[in-house]
Design a protein around this motif. Structure first.
Motif, PDB file in Angstrom:
ATOM      1  N   GLY A 170       0.791  -1.222   0.000  1.00 25.92           N
ATOM      2  CA  GLY A 170       0.000   0.000   0.000  1.00 25.92           C
ATOM      3  C   GLY A 170       0.816   1.261   0.000  1.00 25.92           C
ATOM      4  N   LEU A 171       2.138   1.140  -0.174  1.00 28.17           N
ATOM      5  CA  LEU A 171       2.989   2.324  -0.209  1.00 28.17           C
ATOM      6  C   LEU A 171       3.140   2.819  -1.644  1.00 28.17           C
ATOM      7  CD1 LEU A 171       5.794   1.223   2.273  1.00 28.17           C
ATOM      8  CD2 LEU A 171       3.709   2.499   2.744  1.00 28.17           C
ATOM      9  N   GLY A 172       3.688   3.983  -1.787  1.00 31.29           N
ATOM     10  CA  GLY A 172       3.926   4.522  -3.116  1.00 31.29           C
ATOM     11  C   GLY A 172       2.688   5.079  -3.777  1.00 31.29           C
ATOM     12  N   SER A 173       1.729   5.549  -2.986  1.00 29.06           N
ATOM     13  CA  SER A 173       0.508   6.101  -3.586  1.00 29.06           C
ATOM     14  C   SER A 173       0.326   7.569  -3.238  1.00 29.06           C
ATOM     15  CB  SER A 173      -0.709   5.310  -3.091  1.00 29.06           C
ATOM     16  OG  SER A 173      -0.785   5.364  -1.673  1.00 29.06           O
ATOM     17  N   GLY A 174       1.461   8.264  -3.088  1.00 24.05           N
ATOM     18  CA  GLY A 174       1.403   9.663  -2.689  1.00 24.05           C
ATOM     19  C   GLY A 174       0.814  10.558  -3.763  1.00 24.05           C
ATOM     20  N   ALA A 175       0.592  11.811  -3.393  1.00 19.18           N
ATOM     21  CA  ALA A 175      -0.059  12.752  -4.303  1.00 19.18           C
ATOM     22  C   ALA A 175       0.880  13.229  -5.396  1.00 19.18           C
ATOM     23  CB  ALA A 175      -0.584  13.947  -3.516  1.00 19.18           C
ATOM     24  N   ASN A 176       2.188  13.160  -5.190  1.00 14.14           N
ATOM     25  CA  ASN A 176       3.113  13.581  -6.232  1.00 14.14           C
ATOM     26  C   ASN A 176       4.151  12.496  -6.482  1.00 14.14           C
ATOM     27  OD1 ASN A 176       5.562  14.054  -4.485  1.00 14.14           O
ATOM     28  ND2 ASN A 176       4.135  15.497  -3.515  1.00 14.14           N
ATOM     29  N   ALA A 177       4.905  12.662  -7.556  1.00 12.66           N
ATOM     30  CA  ALA A 177       5.828  11.623  -7.994  1.00 12.66           C
ATOM     31  C   ALA A 177       6.903  11.337  -6.946  1.00 12.66           C
ATOM     32  CB  ALA A 177       6.477  12.026  -9.321  1.00 12.66           C
ATOM     33  N   PHE A 178       7.355  12.398  -6.245  1.00 12.74           N
ATOM     34  CA  PHE A 178       8.434  12.182  -5.282  1.00 12.74           C
ATOM     35  C   PHE A 178       7.976  11.309  -4.114  1.00 12.74           C
ATOM     36  CE2 PHE A 178      10.712  13.449  -1.398  1.00 12.74           C
ATOM     37  CZ  PHE A 178      11.997  13.081  -1.771  1.00 12.74           C
TER      38      PHE A 178
END
Length: 558
Positions: A170-178
């Motif tokens: 469930g990680l890597g789903s942030g609002a921006n690419a970084f």
């Protein structure tokens, strides 16, 4: 346990994530501590390639077993083989099992000879050997560049393996690419740091933990999961139903549970070509040259097939996932077969055990990625920096350059994964396998004979690279219509589908033989052979191995 939303398809499993983080921290600490493992106070800082890039050339049977296992059976192996089985069946997936069986007789016969001559002359890379054997800087540079280019996408695929674990967690789903790639960046920074500090000793130490975790996860899964889904009969029936269904994009069956008659040539050439290619990769040679004796290599060639048994079990988990109804959906909502095994564990085991299995995959990426970056940087240092730019470089300067280049290589692989589509990394790795097999004639023939002419081998290499690249480009994915869509193509002027690398290799060999006859007839000057017959049988007790016969010298064309 409460799940916290992290995206449209993957809630964060707090227990599994915690287990993964704890194990990751443990192996990271081991990586840094390895800088002082089996090293004298005078050698601290690892100021030579022997110390940093080959672990002091002193690994025994047990460490070598774990190191080579961690080197050859990568995180991407654990991800890709069952993913291929889940997607299209045995032709694209299960061939990996017979190819690793075929592999070890090749290792037994060839790698002991390479160990001996390399230890007598201080060779660190396969290109070092080629340069010394044929006296050709041009040929050794070609071998080095091929090794570096073929290794880069291989490193990227290890990061793809880590990314698959992070996605399922469930990680890597942030609002921006970084923020989306931040966990992967953190893992990369830690990997880069302990590799720079400890060299080959770091992945050697970590490989022990990685292999134990993988064995535990696979053995438990292969016993527990079939019992939960009605046994193997039900699993194979579900698989047969999926594989016999029609793919609307191709109007052909999705795949096959076992290879059919039409797939035999593709299957056996994939297995044979892959077996011939694997120990041509520079990271495989690095693992071999780090051992303390030629018999260490032979003993490991006898027992390493145990990994093939484990790989067979792992491959069958792709079929188990079909019966289990596993849905490998990425954070973008699209089916991603690379997520099959991580999702299977997360769906069907307690969170703590799923965390152990996912950590095993993630750690399984760190070991080969470290070895590959070391091998690629050694090739650059010895066969490009030293041979072409600074032939009088000191051992300390070599080590310094290699450490720096290892960071650049890993950074390049990270950018490849972040900035490019995952399928591009997969396609480039397939192409890398085609390329690396073209170094086989120069390396393997050189271990037994000096008959081939250096310019003939260079021409054969060029023909193999050119044909393999063009043929791979012309393979179009029937679904995406993208080039480099696979590694199988008909033999020219026939309709017999085979592994492209094998066809390219045959062309390479034919050109090398024919041009050698021509150049010998025309008395074209050949290079100086720096090796002797006795070099190829030297062992640990040989005084010329203990005290290197001849310090490595940059080769020169003559």
């Amino acid at each position: 346990m409460t799940a916290v939303a992290a995206g449209p398809t993957h809630p964060v499993d707090g227990v599994a994530l915690t287990v993964v983080i704890i194990i990751f921290v443990i192996v990271a600490i081991m990586g840094f501590v390895a800088a002082r493992w089996r090293i004298t106070p005078e050698e601290r800082g690892m100021k030579t390639l022997d110390q940093w890039g080959l672990g002091g050339r002193g690994f025994g049977s047990w460490i070598t077993w774990f190191l080579l296992g961690g080197d050859l059976y990568t995180a991407y192996t654990f991800i890709a083989v069952p993913a291929a089985m889940w997607s299209t069946g045995a032709v694209s997936g299960f061939f990996a099992v017979p190819y690793t069986v075929v592999l070890y007789p090749i290792v037994f016969l060839l790698m002991a000879r390479l160990w001996s001559v390399s230890h007598r002359h201080g060779y660190v890379t396969p290109a070092d050997f080629v340069g010394g054997r044929y006296g050709s800087k041009t040929l050794s540079t070609a071998i080095a560049v091929t090794g570096i280019v073929a290794t880069m996408p291989y490193i990227a695929l290890q990061l793809v393996g880590i990314k698959a674990v992070l996605t399922v967690l469930g990680l890597g789903s942030g609002a921006n690419a970084f923020t989306q790639d931040l966990p992967l960046i953190i893992a990369f920074v830690v990997l880069a740091a302990y590799t720079y500090t400890a060299g080959l000793r770091a992945p050697a130490a970590i490989a022990v933990v990685k292999d134990l975790l993988i064995y535990i996860a696979v053995i438990v899964a292969i016993i527990w999961l079939p019992a939960q889904f009605g046994g193997w009969e039900g699993i194979f029936k579900a698989t047969e139903a999926k594989m016999s269904s029609i793919n609307p994009a191709t109007n052909l069956p999705v795949g096959s549970v076992i290879p059919g008659a039409a797939s035999f040539n593709a299957y056996w050439t994939l297995a044979l070509g892959s077996a011939m290619a694997l120990f041509m990769y520079p990271h495989s040679v690095t693992g071999v040259l780090s051992t303390k004796s030629r018999n260490t290599i032979r003993r490991n060639a006898v027992v390493l097939p145990i990994y093939s048994l484990m790989l067979g079990f792992l491959a069958l988990l792709g079929y188990v996932a079909i019966k289990a109804g596993t849905k490998p959906i990425g954070l973008d909502g699209v089916v991603n077969p690379q997520l099959v095994v991580p999702q299977l564990f997360l769906d069907n085991f307690p969170s703590w055990f799923a965390g152990v299995a996912l950590a095993a995959i993630a750690v399984g990426a760190l070991v080969p990625a470290a070895i590959m970056s070391i091998a690629a940087s050694n090739l650059f240092t010895r066969n490009i920096y030293r041979d072409l730019f600074k032939p009088n470089a000191t051992p300390a300067q070599e080590a310094k350059v290699s450490k720096f280049v290892s960071l650049v290589v890993k950074f390049g692989a990270l950018l490849f994964v972040i900035l490019m589509d995952q399928s591009a990394a997969i396609n480039m790795q397939l192409l890398g396998g085609v390329w690396i097999l073209q170094t086989f004639p120069a390396i393997v023939a050189g271990l037994y004979t000096r008959w081939f002419h250096r310019w003939a081998l260079l021409a054969g290499w060029a023909v193999g690279i050119l044909y393999g690249t063009i043929a791979a480009y012309n393979v179009v994915n029937p679904v995406t219509h993208a080039h480099f869509g696979g590694s199988i193509a008909p033999i020219p002027f026939t309709d017999v589908p085979v592994y492209i690398a094998v066809t390219a290799f045959v062309m390479n060999a034919i050109v090398s033989v024919v041009l050698t006859l021509v150049f010998r007839a025309l008395h074209v000057p050949d290079g100086r052979d720096r090796t002797t017959h006795a070099d190829y049988g030297a062992d640990e007790g040989d005084p010329k191995v203990v005290e290197v016969l001849e310090p490595y010298e940059a080769t020169v064309d003559r």
